[in-house]
Design a protein around this motif. Structure first.
Motif, mmCIF file in Angstrom:
data_model
loop_
_atom_site.group_PDB
_atom_site.id
_atom_site.type_symbol
_atom_site.label_atom_id
_atom_site.label_comp_id
_atom_site.label_asym_id
_atom_site.label_seq_id
_atom_site.Cartn_x
_atom_site.Cartn_y
_atom_site.Cartn_z
ATOM 1 N N LEU A 74 -10.422 -21.350 14.829
ATOM 2 C CA LEU A 74 -9.747 -20.051 14.874
ATOM 3 C C LEU A 74 -8.337 -20.174 15.450
ATOM 4 O O LEU A 74 -7.410 -19.490 14.992
ATOM 5 N N ILE A 75 -8.170 -21.041 16.445
ATOM 6 C CA ILE A 75 -6.831 -21.277 17.000
ATOM 7 C C ILE A 75 -5.908 -21.853 15.933
ATOM 8 O O ILE A 75 -4.751 -21.430 15.772
ATOM 9 N N PHE A 76 -6.424 -22.825 15.179
ATOM 10 C CA PHE A 76 -5.635 -23.433 14.117
ATOM 11 C C PHE A 76 -5.296 -22.399 13.044
ATOM 12 O O PHE A 76 -4.170 -22.327 12.551
ATOM 13 N N ALA A 77 -6.290 -21.567 12.679
ATOM 14 C CA ALA A 77 -6.049 -20.514 11.692
ATOM 15 C C ALA A 77 -5.010 -19.526 12.207
ATOM 16 O O ALA A 77 -4.173 -19.032 11.426
ATOM 17 N N PHE A 78 -5.042 -19.225 13.492
ATOM 18 C CA PHE A 78 -4.069 -18.310 14.089
ATOM 19 C C PHE A 78 -2.658 -18.891 13.988
ATOM 20 O O PHE A 78 -1.699 -18.184 13.647
ATOM 21 N N ILE A 79 -2.520 -20.186 14.269
ATOM 22 C CA ILE A 79 -1.214 -20.852 14.169
ATOM 23 C C ILE A 79 -0.707 -20.809 12.729
ATOM 24 O O ILE A 79 0.474 -20.499 12.475
ATOM 25 N N LEU A 80 -1.591 -21.108 11.779
ATOM 26 C CA LEU A 80 -1.193 -21.054 10.369
ATOM 27 C C LEU A 80 -0.822 -19.625 9.963
ATOM 28 O O LEU A 80 0.119 -19.415 9.187
ATOM 29 N N SER A 81 -1.546 -18.647 10.497
ATOM 30 C CA SER A 81 -1.251 -17.246 10.185
ATOM 31 C C SER A 81 0.089 -16.818 10.774
ATOM 32 O O SER A 81 0.763 -15.942 10.220
ATOM 33 N N LEU A 82 0.470 -17.408 11.900
ATOM 34 C CA LEU A 82 1.803 -17.147 12.451
ATOM 35 C C LEU A 82 2.887 -17.593 11.479
ATOM 36 O O LEU A 82 3.899 -16.911 11.288
ATOM 37 N N VAL A 83 2.655 -18.751 10.860
ATOM 38 C CA VAL A 83 3.603 -19.251 9.854
ATOM 39 C C VAL A 83 3.683 -18.275 8.678
ATOM 40 O O VAL A 83 4.767 -17.917 8.209
ATOM 41 N N LEU A 84 2.519 -17.833 8.203
ATOM 42 C CA LEU A 84 2.480 -16.892 7.081
ATOM 43 C C LEU A 84 3.160 -15.574 7.444
ATOM 44 O O LEU A 84 3.831 -14.960 6.608
ATOM 45 N N TRP A 85 2.969 -15.133 8.673
ATOM 46 C CA TRP A 85 3.594 -13.898 9.139
ATOM 47 C C TRP A 85 5.118 -14.019 9.080
ATOM 48 O O TRP A 85 5.830 -13.099 8.670
ATOM 49 N N GLY A 86 5.609 -15.186 9.485
ATOM 50 C CA GLY A 86 7.052 -15.393 9.530
ATOM 51 C C GLY A 86 7.693 -15.499 8.157
ATOM 52 O O GLY A 86 8.688 -14.828 7.871
ATOM 53 N N VAL A 87 7.126 -16.326 7.295
ATOM 54 C CA VAL A 87 7.764 -16.579 5.993
ATOM 55 C C VAL A 87 7.285 -15.617 4.912
ATOM 56 O O VAL A 87 7.959 -15.420 3.894
ATOM 57 N N GLY A 88 6.097 -15.029 5.101
ATOM 58 C CA GLY A 88 5.540 -14.128 4.091
ATOM 59 C C GLY A 88 4.897 -14.889 2.947
ATOM 60 O O GLY A 88 5.117 -16.086 2.765
ATOM 61 N N ARG A 89 4.105 -14.169 2.194
ATOM 62 C CA ARG A 89 3.439 -14.760 1.031
ATOM 63 C C ARG A 89 3.411 -13.742 -0.096
ATOM 64 O O ARG A 89 3.125 -12.559 0.130
ATOM 65 N N GLU A 90 3.711 -14.207 -1.300
ATOM 66 C CA GLU A 90 3.728 -13.310 -2.450
ATOM 67 C C GLU A 90 2.314 -13.093 -2.981
ATOM 68 O O GLU A 90 1.613 -14.064 -3.287
ATOM 69 N N ILE A 91 1.912 -11.832 -3.062
ATOM 70 C CA ILE A 91 0.590 -11.485 -3.583
ATOM 71 C C ILE A 91 0.714 -10.273 -4.500
ATOM 72 O O ILE A 91 1.751 -9.600 -4.524
ATOM 73 N N VAL A 92 -0.334 -10.013 -5.259
ATOM 74 C CA VAL A 92 -0.399 -8.778 -6.029
ATOM 75 C C VAL A 92 -0.871 -7.705 -5.055
ATOM 76 O O VAL A 92 -2.065 -7.512 -4.843
ATOM 77 N N LYS A 93 0.084 -7.037 -4.439
ATOM 78 C CA LYS A 93 -0.213 -6.058 -3.395
ATOM 79 C C LYS A 93 -0.681 -4.725 -3.987
ATOM 80 O O LYS A 93 -1.666 -4.138 -3.540
ATOM 81 N N SER A 94 0.026 -4.259 -5.008
ATOM 82 C CA SER A 94 -0.282 -2.950 -5.571
ATOM 83 C C SER A 94 -1.654 -2.943 -6.242
ATOM 84 O O SER A 94 -2.029 -3.892 -6.927
ATOM 85 N N THR A 95 -2.393 -1.854 -6.028
ATOM 86 C CA THR A 95 -3.689 -1.699 -6.692
ATOM 87 C C THR A 95 -3.623 -0.643 -7.794
ATOM 88 O O THR A 95 -4.636 -0.080 -8.186
ATOM 89 N N GLU A 96 -2.411 -0.403 -8.278
ATOM 90 C CA GLU A 96 -2.253 0.514 -9.406
ATOM 91 C C GLU A 96 -2.743 -0.157 -10.684
ATOM 92 O O GLU A 96 -2.433 -1.329 -10.943
ATOM 93 N N VAL A 97 -3.509 0.567 -11.473
ATOM 94 C CA VAL A 97 -4.048 0.021 -12.720
ATOM 95 C C VAL A 97 -2.927 -0.048 -13.751
ATOM 96 O O VAL A 97 -2.373 0.976 -14.156
ATOM 97 N N GLY A 98 -2.600 -1.275 -14.169
ATOM 98 C CA GLY A 98 -1.528 -1.458 -15.145
ATOM 99 C C GLY A 98 -2.025 -1.617 -16.558
ATOM 100 O O GLY A 98 -1.267 -1.424 -17.513
ATOM 101 N N SER A 99 -3.286 -1.983 -16.716
ATOM 102 C CA SER A 99 -3.857 -2.146 -18.051
ATOM 103 C C SER A 99 -5.371 -2.052 -17.977
ATOM 104 O O SER A 99 -5.978 -2.364 -16.952
ATOM 105 N N ILE A 100 -5.948 -1.587 -19.082
ATOM 106 C CA ILE A 100 -7.392 -1.365 -19.150
ATOM 107 C C ILE A 100 -7.916 -1.988 -20.434
ATOM 108 O O ILE A 100 -7.371 -1.761 -21.519
ATOM 109 N N ALA A 101 -8.991 -2.766 -20.321
ATOM 110 C CA ALA A 101 -9.570 -3.436 -21.486
ATOM 111 C C ALA A 101 -10.451 -2.467 -22.269
ATOM 112 O O ALA A 101 -11.281 -1.762 -21.696
ATOM 113 N N GLU A 102 -10.251 -2.441 -23.569
ATOM 114 C CA GLU A 102 -11.133 -1.647 -24.429
ATOM 115 C C GLU A 102 -12.487 -2.325 -24.580
ATOM 116 O O GLU A 102 -13.519 -1.656 -24.701
#
Length: 480
Positions: A111-139
């Motif tokens: 958990l300490i190691f994960a916390f240190i890695l999460s500090l790095v992620l907090w600082g630099v950020g990470r690109e994700i699909v944040k929005s949960t808006e539906v952009g397309s729907i399968a027929e």
């Protein structure tokens, strides 16, 4: 090929380092509490190589399924770990506090190691699909049984532009959280169908929609046929290739990003489709981005048997729109822990579609790490943080052989007022070790299949819904 080997080597080292961090926690705690630590091993079974220092045999062992620090005073596993099994009889007993502290410190270090890695992620950020808006729907979607069925979301009345905010009452904050909540869902209708209550915001108003997911792919995961908004400002992505067609034979690969056609930049989907359609009589130089490298690949279309028009034989789509997020370490680790909680709950719940075969063992984790290393350092750091949180939680489960099992034995001894007989503990540990190894081998069988399909060595008889859905809204665009 050499690059692939490099990424696999990075992955193996990264996983080994996570195991090392865990065992280092046990080792340091044991030394601080005055316990004997006679072996520090990465791997189980017979010793391959290593060195001895201050009374401890630091070794790499034959079976690469984890690691251990041999602590005879805690719960002796000498015969299982490569010793003679008689160490505990010759050493003084230790206190309940010693046992609990030493057992828990492996998870604490993860958990300490994960916390240190999460500090790095907090600082630099990470690109994700944040929005949960539906952009397309399968027929329609293709199920795990290769049946084409109506899209569950479309049937339920979910609409383009709806923003998904919850699954079965659980709030979600990104598209990945939505997928995890859906896949680990346990809802069932009276007639046995998978069921999920999807909370959405439509035109500013909250509402709930009952959806009946289908299982897709060989993994048999729940899916309702919705996708996030695509980023049409990004380069289109090749998502499918027909193996007997020119694009595949010329060397294009799934995941290539199309940058140029005959040297002209691809400015829009309309330009791409129109250019391909109007140049079906000659070879086209397609410039793609592959893992950060630009490649120019000439492709000449041909007429496929049974058809009348020449085609290149690939489908393209636009990648989903991403945002850079900066979760603080507590928030990030909370997301990891909640994902692990949902997964464990789904594994134990009889109404879930999650099975042991869906888990990842050493082979799957190494493959996942190698893929993340290919995507970039930030994705690798994120996955390492996830692995460490999962290791911490998994090892604290009250199962013999795991740290939680040691804590369970210590607590039982404390309650009954006397130590448990070592032969009894050894037999219980041995039985659970066999069960654990059996489960790992079972998971590895499916891991090998997943990895083989992912790298193209094994052809999957089932395909993802995204590749096969004949929907007018979201199907990948076929090249002429």
């Amino acid at each position: 090929m050499l690059l692939d080997i490099f990424y696999v080597a990075v992955a193996i080292f990264a996983l080994g380092f996570c195991i090392f961090i865990h065992e280092l926690g046990h080792f340091i705690a044991a030394k601080k509490r005055g316990l004997v630590a006679d072996r520090f091993s990465v791997g189980f079974g017979p010793r391959l190589f290593g060195w001895k220092w201050k009374g401890t045999d630091f070794r790499v062992s034959l079976i690469p399924l984890g690691g251990y620090v041999s602590l005879p005073q805690l719960v002796d596993m000498g015969r299982l770990e490569g010793g003679d099994g008689e160490e505990a009889d010759k050493l003084p007993p230790i206190s309940y506090a010693d046992k609990m502290i030493v057992a828990v410190m492996g998870a604490v270090f993860n958990l300490i190691f994960a916390f240190i890695l999460s500090l790095v992620l907090w600082g630099v950020g990470r690109e994700i699909v944040k929005s949960t808006e539906v952009g397309s729907i399968a027929e329609q979607i293709v199920t795990s049984e290769r049946e084409t069925v109506p899209g569950p979301a479309l049937q339920a009345g979910i609409q383009l532009g709806d923003t998904i905010v919850s699954v079965d009452g659980q709030r979600i904050g990104s598209w990945m959280q939505f997928q995890n909540a859906l896949m680990t869902g346990t809802g069932r209708s009276d007639d046995g169908r998978a069921m999920a209550e999807i909370g959405v915001i439509r035109d500013g108003e909250p509402m709930s929609v009952t959806v009946y997911p289908q299982t897709i792919t060989s993994e048999e995961i729940r899916h309702i046929g919705v996708y996030p908004t695509s980023d049409e400002n990004a380069a289109p992505l090749i998502v499918r290739l027909e193996k007997d067609m020119p694009a595949y034979k010329a060397g294009l690969k799934e995941g290539d990003r199309i940058l140029k056609l005959d040297g002209e930049a691809v400015a829009s989907g309309g330009f791409l489709s129109a250019y391909l359609a109007s140049h079906g009589d000659r070879s086209i130089e397609i410039t793609v981005d592959r893992d950060g490298r630009e490649l120019v690949i000439p492709v000449k279309p041909r007429i496929k048997k049974g058809e009348t028009s020449p085609r290149f034989g690939f489908q393209y789509d636009y990648p989903f729109k991403k945002e850079r997020v900066h979760y603080n370490p507590i928030e990030q680790m909370g997301i990891f822990a909640n994902t692990m909680r949902m997964t464990l709950f789904a594994l134990l719940h009889t109404e879930s579609d999650v099975k042991v075969k869906n888990m990842s063992g050493p082979v799957g984790i190494v493959h996942g790490l190698s893929r993340m290393a290919q995507f970039g350092v930030i994705d690798l750091v994120w996955f390492l943080a996830l692995i460490n949180v999962n290791l911490a939680i998994f090892n604290l489960l009250p199962i013999p052989v795991l740290d939680g099992g040691h804590m369970l034995f210590a607590t039982i001894s404390k309650i009954i007022g006397r130590p448990l007989p070592i032969p009894v503990m050894e037999k219980v540990q041995g039985a659970f070790m066999v069960l654990l190894l059996g489960m790992v081998l079972y998971i590895t069988f499916f891991d090998v299949g997943r990895v083989g399909r992912d790298i193209g060595l094994i052809e999957d008889e089932t395909v993802t819904a995204k590749e096969e859905e004949p929907t007018t809204e979201t199907a990948p665009n076929p090249a002429p």
